[in-house]
Design a protein around this motif. Structure first.
Motif, short mmCIF file in Angstrom:
data_model
loop_
_atom_site.label_atom_id
_atom_site.label_comp_id
_atom_site.label_asym_id
_atom_site.label_seq_id
_atom_site.Cartn_x
_atom_site.Cartn_y
_atom_site.Cartn_z
N GLU A 20 0.84 -1.20 0.00
CA GLU A 20 0.00 0.00 0.00
C GLU A 20 0.88 1.25 0.00
N GLU A 21 1.89 1.23 0.85
CA GLU A 21 2.79 2.38 0.90
C GLU A 21 3.49 2.57 -0.44
N ASP A 22 3.89 1.45 -1.03
CA ASP A 22 4.54 1.53 -2.35
C ASP A 22 3.62 2.21 -3.36
N LYS A 23 2.37 1.78 -3.36
CA LYS A 23 1.39 2.33 -4.30
C LYS A 23 1.28 3.84 -4.12
N ILE A 24 1.14 4.25 -2.86
CA ILE A 24 1.00 5.68 -2.57
C ILE A 24 2.21 6.45 -3.07
N LEU A 25 3.38 5.91 -2.77
CA LEU A 25 4.61 6.60 -3.16
C LEU A 25 4.73 6.69 -4.68
N ILE A 26 4.47 5.58 -5.34
CA ILE A 26 4.57 5.56 -6.81
C ILE A 26 3.60 6.56 -7.44
N SER A 27 2.35 6.52 -7.00
CA SER A 27 1.37 7.39 -7.65
C SER A 27 1.66 8.86 -7.35
N HIS A 28 2.17 9.13 -6.15
CA HIS A 28 2.50 10.52 -5.84
C HIS A 28 3.65 11.01 -6.72
N ILE A 29 4.67 10.19 -6.86
CA ILE A 29 5.83 10.61 -7.66
C ILE A 29 5.44 10.74 -9.14
N GLN A 30 4.59 9.83 -9.59
CA GLN A 30 4.14 9.92 -10.98
C GLN A 30 3.38 11.21 -11.24
N LYS A 31 2.61 11.62 -10.24
CA LYS A 31 1.81 12.84 -10.41
C LYS A 31 2.63 14.10 -10.22
N TYR A 32 3.42 14.12 -9.15
CA TYR A 32 4.06 15.37 -8.76
C TYR A 32 5.59 15.35 -8.81
N GLY A 33 6.17 14.22 -9.11
CA GLY A 33 7.62 14.15 -9.10
C GLY A 33 8.19 14.09 -7.70
N HIS A 34 9.51 14.25 -7.59
CA HIS A 34 10.11 14.19 -6.25
C HIS A 34 11.14 15.31 -6.09
N SER A 35 10.65 16.51 -6.25
CA SER A 35 11.57 17.64 -6.13
C SER A 35 11.99 17.89 -4.69
N TRP A 57 12.24 4.46 -3.29
CA TRP A 57 12.04 4.77 -4.70
C TRP A 57 13.28 4.40 -5.52
N ILE A 58 14.40 4.86 -5.06
CA ILE A 58 15.64 4.68 -5.82
C ILE A 58 16.05 3.21 -5.91
N ASN A 59 15.89 2.50 -4.83
CA ASN A 59 16.40 1.13 -4.81
C ASN A 59 15.38 0.08 -5.21
N TYR A 60 14.13 0.47 -5.27
CA TYR A 60 13.14 -0.58 -5.51
C TYR A 60 12.00 -0.20 -6.45
N LEU A 61 11.49 0.99 -6.36
CA LEU A 61 10.27 1.31 -7.09
C LEU A 61 10.48 1.98 -8.45
N ARG A 62 11.63 2.53 -8.63
CA ARG A 62 11.93 3.19 -9.92
C ARG A 62 11.60 2.26 -11.07
N PRO A 63 10.91 2.78 -12.10
CA PRO A 63 10.51 1.89 -13.20
C PRO A 63 11.67 1.35 -14.01
N ASP A 64 12.79 1.99 -13.98
CA ASP A 64 13.89 1.53 -14.82
C ASP A 64 14.83 0.56 -14.10
N ILE A 65 14.42 0.12 -12.92
CA ILE A 65 15.25 -0.82 -12.18
C ILE A 65 15.26 -2.17 -12.89
N LYS A 66 16.45 -2.70 -13.03
CA LYS A 66 16.59 -4.03 -13.62
C LYS A 66 16.67 -5.05 -12.48
N ARG A 67 15.66 -5.92 -12.39
CA ARG A 67 15.67 -6.90 -11.31
C ARG A 67 16.33 -8.19 -11.79
#
Length: 266
Positions: A20-35, A57-67
């Motif tokens: 749930e926290e991940d979802k919130i963080l992702i959607s917030h960053i997608q909408k407003y960024g992380h300035s 975000w940096i270590n796990y949620l970033r969309p360009d992370i290669k798992r």
DNA sequence: AATACAAGCAACCGCGGTTGT
DNA sequence: AACAACCGCGGTTGCTTGTAT
């Protein structure tokens, strides 16, 4: 230096993140960024400190992370870069698109260190261990990652080196910032990666690097080169550096031409 | 099957550097 | 120049999972 302790306020959550926290963080960053990481959790409605959000975000949620597992090539690259750069994980990560400094650090501590030791042990059993000191040469400033760049002296006529990535004036090629990774780092990192991968591993014999390596201006003070004379890398590592005085002149001339063009654009 | 140990990994902590006031 | 706020980095911790006994 006054330091605001992380999660100083009571009630801030620590430990593993929930979906749930991940979802919130992702959607917030997608909408407003992380300035502003500090303000982000409040705005997003998360009971986390900004630091924790940033890390997640940096270590796990970033969309360009290669798992997934590291390939042989990636492991070899890490080993080579670690020989060159030491524990500068973010600089190493900058050469491996999709990989985070944390991930690389973990891989290093968990198995690459062992792997390397095994290699060295088997080598030392077969032959006397010695280190070949390579011919060093000047390096193109443009070939350095941002973090490496922080040590580069300012060149005459060029904008001052930005040093670390400033949040107020974002610079390209940060190892772990989505906004820069997606825009610039992929291409440059890939290019750099190719350079490393294409190297003949038999030529990759580096000097032993100790703490003095990063402040070794005196080591090379007799160098006849005036430009960037304190930035030295083993021959062949970055591939594009000048290899003779003539090359050197052409190289710096081209660099200044490019720099001039950029300046004009700005 | 139960326990002990090792390995892997996500997350935290503290520090240094940069920027803004 | 001094201070405050913030970010990013590297070292470390501790939980989870896998493996051996």
């Amino acid at each position: 230096m006054v330091r605001a302790p992380c999660c100083e306020k009571m009630g801030l959550k620590k430990g593993p993140w929930t979906p749930e926290e991940d979802k919130i963080l992702i959607s917030h960053i997608q909408k407003y960024g992380h300035s502003n990481w500090r303000a982000l959790p409040k705005l997003a409605g998360l009971l986390r400190c900004g630091k924790s959000c940033r890390l997640r975000w940096i270590n796990y949620l970033r969309p360009d992370i290669k798992r997934g597992n590291f390939t042989e090539e990636e492991e070899e690259t890490i080993i080579k870069l670690h020989e060159m750069l030491g524990n500068r994980w973010s600089a190493i990560a900058a050469k491996l698109p999709g990989r985070t400094d944390n991930e690389i650090k973990n891989v290093w501590h968990t198995h690459l260190k062992k792997k390397l030791k095994q290699k060295q042990d088997s080598k030392s059993n077969n032959q006397e261990l010695y280190v070949t000191v390579p011919k060093c040469e000047e390096i193109s400033v443009s070939n350095l990652s941002e973090s490496e760049n922080s040590n580069v002296p300012t060149l005459p006529g060029l904008p001052e080196s930005p040093g670390r990535h400033s949040p107020m004036s974002p610079q390209p090629s940060s190892s772990s910032d989505l906004s820069t990774v997606t825009e610039t780092s992929d291409a440059t990192a890939e290019t750099d990666n190719i350079e490393v991968e294409n190297m003949d591993s038999s030529e990759m014999i580096f000097p032993v690097i100790n703490e003095d390596f990063w402040s070794e201006a005196d080591l090379f003070e007799n160098s006849s080169m005036e430009l960037a004379s304190d930035i030295m890398v083993p021959s062949g590592f970055y591939g594009n550096g000048p290899t003779s005085i003539d090359d050197d002149m052409d190289f710096w001339y081209n660099l200044f031409v490019i720099a001039g063009g950029i300046e004009e654009l700005l």
